[in-house]
Enzyme design. Structure first.
Site, mmCIF file in Angstrom:
data_model
loop_
_atom_site.group_PDB
_atom_site.id
_atom_site.type_symbol
_atom_site.label_atom_id
_atom_site.label_comp_id
_atom_site.label_asym_id
_atom_site.label_seq_id
_atom_site.Cartn_x
_atom_site.Cartn_y
_atom_site.Cartn_z
ATOM 1 C CD GLU A 54 38.600 32.046 75.829
ATOM 2 O OE1 GLU A 54 38.351 31.894 77.029
ATOM 3 O OE2 GLU A 54 37.967 32.841 75.091
ATOM 4 C CG ASN A 214 39.304 37.775 80.198
ATOM 5 O OD1 ASN A 214 39.273 38.523 79.238
ATOM 6 N ND2 ASN A 214 38.334 36.885 80.441
ATOM 7 C CD GLU A 215 34.710 38.833 79.573
ATOM 8 O OE1 GLU A 215 34.077 37.901 80.109
ATOM 9 O OE2 GLU A 215 34.537 39.157 78.380
ATOM 10 C CE1 TYR A 288 33.026 38.569 71.447
ATOM 11 C CE2 TYR A 288 32.865 39.063 73.786
ATOM 12 C CZ TYR A 288 33.535 38.465 72.728
ATOM 13 O OH TYR A 288 34.702 37.781 72.947
ATOM 14 C CD GLU A 352 37.151 38.496 75.178
ATOM 15 O OE1 GLU A 352 35.931 38.190 75.093
ATOM 16 O OE2 GLU A 352 37.906 38.086 76.075
ATOM 17 C CD GLN A 402 38.160 33.167 70.916
ATOM 18 O OE1 GLN A 402 39.108 32.423 70.756
ATOM 19 N NE2 GLN A 402 37.385 33.121 71.993
#
Length: 554
Positions: A54, A214-215, A288, A352, A402
């Site tokens: 990203e 995204n999200e 996460y 992610e 990432q």
């Protein structure tokens, strides 16, 4: 009280009966693992071993991109050391340009002559972490030096498939269609194909994977699930194909938000106008391991994160517990999706994942969200990959967040300095699973006990996954126990073992990590594996370790 007790940790029920029927088990073994080489779950998609890049902090600028005129060795401006190391682990797919950045990005800003590209305010300008940069630098003002052409070059150099995330929040659907056209239209066919050729790429890129937002429940538009479903319909109603088997990936929930998934799939698949598009094949899930406060911090996302290097034994196991939640999340999401898509056209895309800590351990202040990576993170990453392997029938793509200079990175670099983190060795060890047949495996292993805020708590001690390619079975194992080794005995059910080799990643200090000054503090090493009577493998698994076994069947 004994520190550990003996119980099953298994993907399937009935393991105890299976073990009791095998007369070859040694009573002295701490753990028993039985692998059913003839009982395949599904093919492990190589794309499960993907990565995420990203435009944030030092991921692109100072990470991937150093510039063609740089003294740092590079290929077309891309850091050569990074390319070389990525080719060692066979990276199958790369996601770009975000993340949250994607829904503020116009791909047209990143094509054409670099010197003529516009400078724009980055999405991350508003983040609290960015305040330390005092409104300066490429992390705040995006120069667009690295755009679609440069990313495609990066994919070509690393033999990775591109996975592009389109801007659904702030650009019209036509802009998405035109990005597909720019990437995939035949040579000389359109004005955008000509623009691509002028940039040095007359042949189409053939981009297959496209994230549509995204999200979208958060930074990607703050939509309600039915609102986003309506937008998804509109953005994907017509997209040029050019003979490419497009794979469209919708923005799924925040962790395990079932209401988002339920609402989206109801809007898409039910009612008077159900959505019928065979190109919709992926449901993005993000998880996460970030809430390490154990409920002590309320309504403060960043303060709940914990620290990358300053942690105790309880923090170690809490990270493992938070990481392992992804398995339940996947199962919950799959159950909801099954109600509306019983044939499972749509698979999970976990694009992610990984530990997320406080700022403070980044190798340079410009690396927003940068963090050090310890042996603890290597175990968490390996655990996640094992979960994906065990659920190969459900997961089609996954990308670790990432790749470089950020959360859970495989590589850390700054200017001319470059190193690999313990996570690199995990992906190197696990690469053999790519394209293999995921096998059913039964684990019976001691459980770990620890104290959690003055109360007893426990977590599984040993788990893993297995896959097969022809006569070779790959077994990967994670031992989360910080103190005790595990003497494991492994059987390949009904088949003889000709030979076996092993590798292990471990460290004496749970905080161990590589630095520019000491790049070999944590790395994989050979491991002795004993083959007894052509049937049983015996291996001593160190505490706090990741193990790989390569078993050749006879």
């Amino acid at each position: 009280m004994e520190r550990r007790d003996f119980l099953k940790s298994s993907a399937m029920a009935g393991a105890v009966m299976a073990f009791s029927c095998n007369p070859g088990w040694a009573q002295s073994a701490d753990a028993r693992i039985e692998i059913f080489a003839e009982d395949a779950i599904a093919t492990i998609a190589p794309e499960i071993y993907g990565h995420f890049t990203e435009h944030i902090g030092g991921v692109i600028y100072d990470g991937v991109w150093v510039g063609e005129g740089s003294k740092i060795p590079n290929q077309y401006g891309i850091r050569k050391a990074l390319v070389d190391r990525m080719n060692q682990i066979h990276v199958p797919i790369l996601r770009w340009p975000g993340g949250c950045f994607a829904d503020s990005y116009d791909w047209k800003d990143g094509v054409g002559r670099r010197g003529k590209r516009p400078v724009r305010t980055s999405f991350w300008e508003v983040d609290p972490e960015a305040a330390r940069l005092n409104e300066k630098g490429a992390q705040i003002f995006e120069p667009n030096t690295f755009g679609t052409n440069e990313f495609m070059r990066f994919c070509m150099l690393t033999n990775a498939q591109p996975y592009l995330a389109a801007n659904l929040r702030s650009l019209p659907a036509l802009n998405f269609d035109q990005w597909v056209e720019y990437c995939n239209s035949p040579p000389g066919s359109t004005t955008l194909a000509q623009t691509r050729a002028e940039g040095g790429f007359p042949k189409p890129f053939g981009v297959k994977y496209w994230g549509v937002g995204n999200e979208s429940w958060g930074c990607g538009g703050n939509f309600e699930p039915r609102q986003y479903a309506s937008e998804f319909r509109r953005y994907t109603n017509w997209i040029p194909k050019y003979g490419v088997d497009l794979q469209l990936i919708a923005a799924g929930p925040n962790s395990d938000d079932s209401t988002w998934t339920q609402g989206f799939f109801e809007e898409i698949f039910t009612g008077n106008h159900p959505y019928r598009n065979s190109e919709f094949t992926g449901w993005s899930v993000h998880h996460y391991a970030s809430d390490l406060s154990r409920g002590r911090v309320k309504n403060n996302f960043h303060e709940a994160h914990g620290k990358a290097l300053d942690f105790d034994i309880t923090d170690w196991y809490e990270l493992m517990r938070e990481t392992a939640r992804v398995e339940d999340i996947m199962s919950d999401q799959w159950a909801i999706m099954s109600e509306f898509d019983p044939l499972h056209q749509v698979k999970l895309v976990v694009d992610e994942y990984g530990p997320w800590y406080h700022e403070g351990s980044e190798v340079d202040p410009t690396h927003l969200f940068g963090q050090q990576v310890t042996v603890r993170d290597a175990l968490a990453t390996a655990m996640t990959l094992d979960i994906f392997n065990r659920h190969a029938d459900k997961v089609s793509v996954a990308t670790c967040a990432q790749l470089v200079n950020n959360l859970n990175a495989l590589f850390l670099c700054h200017e001319e300095h470059f190193m690999v983190t313990p996570n690199f060795y995990v992906f190197e060890m696990y690469a053999a699973h790519q394209g293999g047949q995921s096998l059913r495996a039964e684990f019976s292993a001691p459980r770990v006990h620890y104290t959690r805020d003055g109360k007893p708590a426990s977590f599984w001690g040993l788990n893993g996954s297995a896959s097969r390619k022809s006569n070779v079975v790959t077994v990967t194992l994670v031992n989360t126990d910080l103190a005790s080794p595990t003497q494991a005995q492994i059987s390949i059910h009904g088949l003889n073992v000709k030979s076996a080799k092993g590798w292990i990643l471990a460290a004496n200090d749970m905080h161990a990590h590589n630095t520019f000054e000491n790049q070999n503090a944590v790395l994989s090493k050979d491991l002795k594996v004993d083959v007894s009577s052509g049937r049983m493998l015996n291996v001593n698994i160190l505490p706090a370790s990741v193990t790989k076994l390569e078993v050749t069947l006879g």
